[in-house]
Motif scaffolding. Structure first.
Motif, PDB file in Angstrom:
ATOM      1  N   VAL A 150      44.738  26.995  51.796  1.00  0.00           N
ATOM      2  CA  VAL A 150      45.029  28.424  51.901  1.00  0.00           C
ATOM      3  C   VAL A 150      45.181  29.001  50.499  1.00  0.00           C
ATOM      4  N   PHE A 151      44.578  30.161  50.267  1.00  0.00           N
ATOM      5  CA  PHE A 151      44.644  30.816  48.958  1.00  0.00           C
ATOM      6  C   PHE A 151      45.252  32.207  49.105  1.00  0.00           C
ATOM      7  N   ALA A 152      46.005  32.608  48.080  1.00  0.00           N
ATOM      8  CA  ALA A 152      46.596  33.943  48.073  1.00  0.00           C
ATOM      9  C   ALA A 152      46.745  34.400  46.630  1.00  0.00           C
ATOM     10  N   GLY A 153      46.651  35.701  46.425  1.00  0.00           N
ATOM     11  CA  GLY A 153      46.873  36.271  45.102  1.00  0.00           C
ATOM     12  C   GLY A 153      48.355  36.539  44.893  1.00  0.00           C
ATOM     13  N   ILE A 154      48.851  36.257  43.687  1.00  0.00           N
ATOM     14  CA  ILE A 154      50.248  36.527  43.336  1.00  0.00           C
ATOM     15  C   ILE A 154      50.259  37.402  42.087  1.00  0.00           C
ATOM     16  N   TYR A 155      50.963  38.519  42.188  1.00  0.00           N
ATOM     17  CA  TYR A 155      51.022  39.493  41.095  1.00  0.00           C
ATOM     18  C   TYR A 155      52.473  39.868  40.828  1.00  0.00           C
ATOM     19  N   PRO A 156      52.812  40.216  39.580  1.00  0.00           N
ATOM     20  CA  PRO A 156      54.180  40.672  39.299  1.00  0.00           C
ATOM     21  C   PRO A 156      54.406  42.059  39.888  1.00  0.00           C
ATOM     22  N   MET A 157      55.652  42.343  40.248  1.00  0.00           N
ATOM     23  CA  MET A 157      55.987  43.661  40.773  1.00  0.00           C
ATOM     24  C   MET A 157      55.691  44.741  39.752  1.00  0.00           C
ATOM     25  N   ASP A 158      55.864  44.395  38.488  1.00  0.00           N
ATOM     26  CA  ASP A 158      55.545  45.295  37.389  1.00  0.00           C
ATOM     27  C   ASP A 158      54.947  44.448  36.276  1.00  0.00           C
ATOM     28  N   GLN A 159      53.946  44.967  35.564  1.00  0.00           N
ATOM     29  CA  GLN A 159      53.259  44.174  34.546  1.00  0.00           C
ATOM     30  C   GLN A 159      54.172  43.749  33.398  1.00  0.00           C
ATOM     31  N   SER A 160      55.313  44.416  33.248  1.00  0.00           N
ATOM     32  CA  SER A 160      56.273  43.989  32.236  1.00  0.00           C
ATOM     33  C   SER A 160      56.904  42.647  32.599  1.00  0.00           C
ATOM     34  N   GLN A 161      56.810  42.246  33.867  1.00  0.00           N
ATOM     35  CA  GLN A 161      57.363  40.971  34.321  1.00  0.00           C
ATOM     36  C   GLN A 161      56.318  39.854  34.321  1.00  0.00           C
ATOM     37  N   HIS A 162      55.152  40.115  33.727  1.00  0.00           N
ATOM     38  CA  HIS A 162      54.050  39.157  33.783  1.00  0.00           C
ATOM     39  C   HIS A 162      54.412  37.827  33.121  1.00  0.00           C
ATOM     40  N   LEU A 163      54.989  37.869  31.915  1.00  0.00           N
ATOM     41  CA  LEU A 163      55.321  36.633  31.200  1.00  0.00           C
ATOM     42  C   LEU A 163      56.379  35.824  31.945  1.00  0.00           C
ATOM     43  N   HIS A 164      57.371  36.512  32.501  1.00  0.00           N
ATOM     44  CA  HIS A 164      58.431  35.815  33.244  1.00  0.00           C
ATOM     45  C   HIS A 164      57.864  35.123  34.477  1.00  0.00           C
ATOM     46  N   LEU A 165      56.968  35.806  35.213  1.00  0.00           N
ATOM     47  CA  LEU A 165      56.371  35.217  36.403  1.00  0.00           C
ATOM     48  C   LEU A 165      55.460  34.052  36.037  1.00  0.00           C
ATOM     49  N   ARG A 166      54.715  34.175  34.938  1.00  0.00           N
ATOM     50  CA  ARG A 166      53.839  33.079  34.508  1.00  0.00           C
ATOM     51  C   ARG A 166      54.658  31.836  34.169  1.00  0.00           C
ATOM     52  N   SER A 167      55.771  32.017  33.458  1.00  0.00           N
ATOM     53  CA  SER A 167      56.635  30.895  33.124  1.00  0.00           C
ATOM     54  C   SER A 167      57.213  30.248  34.382  1.00  0.00           C
ATOM     55  N   THR A 174      42.546  39.140  38.559  1.00  0.00           N
ATOM     56  CA  THR A 174      42.838  40.521  38.159  1.00  0.00           C
ATOM     57  C   THR A 174      42.500  41.456  39.298  1.00  0.00           C
ATOM     58  N   SER A 175      43.389  42.402  39.545  1.00  0.00           N
ATOM     59  CA  SER A 175      43.185  43.394  40.600  1.00  0.00           C
ATOM     60  C   SER A 175      43.275  44.789  39.998  1.00  0.00           C
ATOM     61  N   PRO A 176      42.325  45.679  40.323  1.00  0.00           N
ATOM     62  CA  PRO A 176      42.399  47.045  39.794  1.00  0.00           C
ATOM     63  C   PRO A 176      43.685  47.762  40.184  1.00  0.00           C
ATOM     64  N   ALA A 177      44.196  47.467  41.378  1.00  0.00           N
ATOM     65  CA  ALA A 177      45.388  48.163  41.854  1.00  0.00           C
ATOM     66  C   ALA A 177      46.682  47.472  41.453  1.00  0.00           C
ATOM     67  N   LEU A 178      46.664  46.125  41.371  1.00  0.00           N
ATOM     68  CA  LEU A 178      47.902  45.381  41.146  1.00  0.00           C
ATOM     69  C   LEU A 178      48.001  44.777  39.753  1.00  0.00           C
ATOM     70  N   GLY A 179      46.943  44.871  38.959  1.00  0.00           N
ATOM     71  CA  GLY A 179      46.987  44.381  37.587  1.00  0.00           C
ATOM     72  C   GLY A 179      46.638  42.907  37.479  1.00  0.00           C
ATOM     73  N   GLN A 180      47.104  42.264  36.396  1.00  0.00           N
ATOM     74  CA  GLN A 180      46.816  40.859  36.146  1.00  0.00           C
ATOM     75  C   GLN A 180      47.726  39.967  36.991  1.00  0.00           C
ATOM     76  N   GLY A 181      47.138  38.903  37.516  1.00  0.00           N
ATOM     77  CA  GLY A 181      47.904  37.975  38.345  1.00  0.00           C
ATOM     78  C   GLY A 181      47.209  36.637  38.420  1.00  0.00           C
ATOM     79  N   TRP A 182      47.440  35.926  39.512  1.00  0.00           N
ATOM     80  CA  TRP A 182      46.891  34.574  39.685  1.00  0.00           C
ATOM     81  C   TRP A 182      46.421  34.391  41.121  1.00  0.00           C
ATOM     82  N   ARG A 183      45.437  33.512  41.280  1.00  0.00           N
ATOM     83  CA  ARG A 183      44.987  33.091  42.605  1.00  0.00           C
ATOM     84  C   ARG A 183      45.491  31.675  42.812  1.00  0.00           C
TER      85      ARG A 183
END
Length: 644
Positions: A336-353, A371-380
């Motif tokens: 099963v695959f799902a995209g995970i994105y931070p609630m706000d892009q300022s939290q990107h580094l914290h979520l990656r860690s 990457t999602s146009p609506a949700l920004g940078q994230g991970w699959r």
């Protein structure tokens, strides 16, 4: 000075008065303390070491049995529960999701035996934890509920132990229950696994009945490890955990030789050299030791600061001593695959860690950038199942304080493209897609394939009709149906994975009143008519809301999506058309009418502070908006839709 002396004498009087209550508690606490044990683990001979796991279906009492074994061997105090379920998510859900280790000292015929226990999960989504744990064992306790009998995961776990040539000790738990029927369950074990009913132990882990027999069987039935302490060091990393101060900690099984503090070691996979800083035995808290020898299980700390340095299944050896690596594990394939994105892009580094640290502790998760146009940078991220996904995201929140947005789960599809000069030349005519955004145009596709599974269902025969109807509704094809006894049936179906991962298990439990159990295994790919169900807002494609579905389900799912969006998408100052399309053909449509002009919107007079407050609220609201087509959609809209 007088008040201090008064307090001293009062304490003496209290101890004398309640001596019969205080002394036994103090004695038990001191006797069970791990650091008070005067035992050198390295001096215990191989003949008195036993490595074993507890395997069972969900809710058959694995954790309770582990608690009783720890109590009876004096490892923990009496009355403690779920000792090995250390995670908050495990205690809240009442299930084991992470294998845990504890080393027990048991006195048998005057000799101390070292029993290394590994408590494993019971849900199919965490079968990877079970397979890794069994690599360090020579035997297993197959725990079966005397009331519910053999379940689907019981069958899967038994054959997993059987393939690994492990000794199986069958144990019936919960014999104290009113509806327990040990004779019936023993017949099931004999029918399915050819286990002699006379070899089955009958216990009640809750009441502590028969636990001593289990310990004696571990010593007498399970063989000692087949190892050699005179050979060069070879140790298998079968689990990892992360400590914020010590970095990556490796749970190792020493196959050959020995390892000591300050030894220089190298990992076979990345060829990096480390110095052994700490060694410990888990009881279940850490008890520091100076040395681990072949046959033992322990925790190794060696300043692995990067989470990418620890590879589960890797072999550790002494530096400058060449060895043949141990047999590792077959990498688990995400289902099963799902995209995970931070609630706000300022939290990107914290979520990656947080994701990096948690994937070290859960190696079955795969991570790719997205990457999602609506949700920004994230991970699959890839998971072994839907429960695995839910537990992972819950741990992100509870253990690391992250607040991720999770997209709708999907599976990996195989697509054969129409031959062109380029893809025939470089062999790229076969592609794998787990994100609807990457699904190619239908004119370029020659054939599509979807992943299949072999589903095993164990159910009382009175629910047979509704369960067969459910499987047919999910496009299942029956393989076999066999009676376990006069009341229970085991079914096998070929099912598409996409029809199972979301709500099949919940539907099965509902129609069977919770009595049916389900397990599945991978069965490759099968040709299928798949299409991309695209969601359009005012004619503009929104990939985050699109999905890959079977052609027969496109209209139904499309209708459900547009109705859900109609309820969730906020009204705008313009008309909004919500459409679900397949290959340009509209499957379903709903409209959201525009707001009429509000003639009372203008404010006349009033204080300036009120106007400033309204402007501030308006600015904060706009900050949360994302432009899709010519519509302003808040991020909460995507979250509400993607949760389904």
């Amino acid at each position: 000075m007088r008040p201090k002396w008064n307090l001293f004498f009062n304490c003496i009087k209290f101890r004398i008065k309640y001596k019969h209550k205080l002394v036994p508690v103090f004695y038990q606490s001191k006797r069970n303390r791990s650091d008070s044990l005067d035992v050198n683990f390295a001096e215990i001979p191989i003949e008195r070491i036993r490595n074993f796991s507890i395997i069972a279906h969900v809710d058959h009492g694995k954790s309770t049995l582990a608690d009783r074994l720890l109590e009876l061997t004096g490892t923990i105090k009496k009355g403690q529960n779920q000792i090995l379920d250390k995670l908050q998510v495990e205690r809240e859900r009442g299930i084991t999701v992470k294998a845990q280790t504890a080393s027990l000292l048991y006195k048998y015929n005057g000799d101390n035996y070292l029993l290394n226990l590994i408590d494993t999960p019971g849900h199919v989504d965490f079968s990877n934890e079970v397979s890794r744990s069994l690599s360090a064992c020579q035997g297993v306790i197959l725990l079966v509920d005397a009331n519910d009998g053999v379940q689907a995961q019981t069958v899967a776990n038994f054959y997993l132990a059987f393939v690994n040539n492990l000794v199986v000790i069958p144990v019936l738990n919960k014999i104290d229950l009113k509806n327990a029927d040990p004779a019936r369950v023993c017949n099931q074990l004999q029918t399915l696994f050819e286990i002699n009913p006379n070899d089955v132990l009958k216990i009640s882990a809750k009441l502590g009945i028969g636990i001593e027999d289990v310990l004696e069987s571990i010593v007498t039935r399970i063989p000692c490890p087949s190892v050699d302490q005179t050979l060069p060091l070879r140790a298998l990393i079968f689990d990892c955990m992360y400590d914020r101060y010590r970095g990556a900690l490796n749970l190792i099984y020493v196959q050959d030789g020995s390892i000591s503090i300050k030894d220089s070691i190298t990992t076979f996979h990345n060829k990096k050299e480390y110095e052994v800083k700490t060694l410990s035995v888990l009881r279940p808290g850490e008890v520091p030791v100076d040395k681990l020898v072949a046959g033992q299980i322990g925790l190794l700390g060696c300043n692995m600061r990067s989470t990418k340095e620890a590879h589960i299944g890797d072999t550790i050896h002494h530096s400058n001593t060449p060895i043949e690596p141990l047999k590792g594990f077959r990498p688990s394939r995400p289902m099963v695959f799902a995209g995970i994105y931070p609630m706000d892009q300022s939290q990107h580094l914290h979520l990656r860690s947080a994701i990096d640290k948690l994937t070290l502790n859960d190696s079955a998760v795969t991570v790719d950038l997205d990457t999602s146009p609506a949700l920004g940078q994230g991970w699959r991220l890839g998971f072994l199942g839907l429960l695995h996904l839910e537990v992972f995201t819950q741990r992100l929140t509870q253990e690391y304080g992250a607040e991720p947005i999770i997209t709708a789960p999907s599976v990996t599809y195989k697509i054969k493209l129409k031959p062109t000069k380029q893809n025939v030349k470089d062999g790229s005519d076969i592609i794998f897609v787990n994100n609807p955004a990457n699904f190619p145009e239908h004119v370029k596709i020659e054939e599509t394939f979807e992943p299949m599974i072999i589903g095993t269902i164990v159910t009382p025969d009175r629910y047979l009709g509704p369960i067969m109807s459910l499987c047919m509704e999910r496009r299942g094809i029956q393989r076999s149906a066999n009676n376990i006894d006069n009341e229970r049936v085991i079914l096998q179906y070929d099912l598409p994975l996409c029809e199972v991962v979301l709500d099949f298990h919940d539907s099965l439990k509902t129609i069977s009143s919770g009595y049916a159990s389900f397990d599945y295994e991978d069965n490759g790919y099968q040709s299928s008519n798949l299409v991309k169900l695209a969601i359009l807002l005012n004619g503009t494609l929104v990939d985050e809301l699109s999905n890959i579905v079977h052609i027969t389900k496109a209209k139904t799912i499309g209708r459900q999506m547009v109705l859900k969006l109609k309820d969730i998408v906020p009204r705008q100052m313009i008309h909004i058309a919500i459409q679900a399309t397949v290959n340009g053909k509209i499957m379903a449509r709903e409209n959201i009418k525009a707001f009429r002009k509000d003639v009372t919107a203008k404010l006349y007079g009033g204080d300036v502070t009120r106007r400033m407050k309204l402007l501030a609220q308006q600015a904060a609201g706009k900050k949360k908006m994302r432009m899709v087509a010519n519509i302003s959609l808040p991020r909460e809209t995507f979250i509400d839709v993607l949760k389904k």
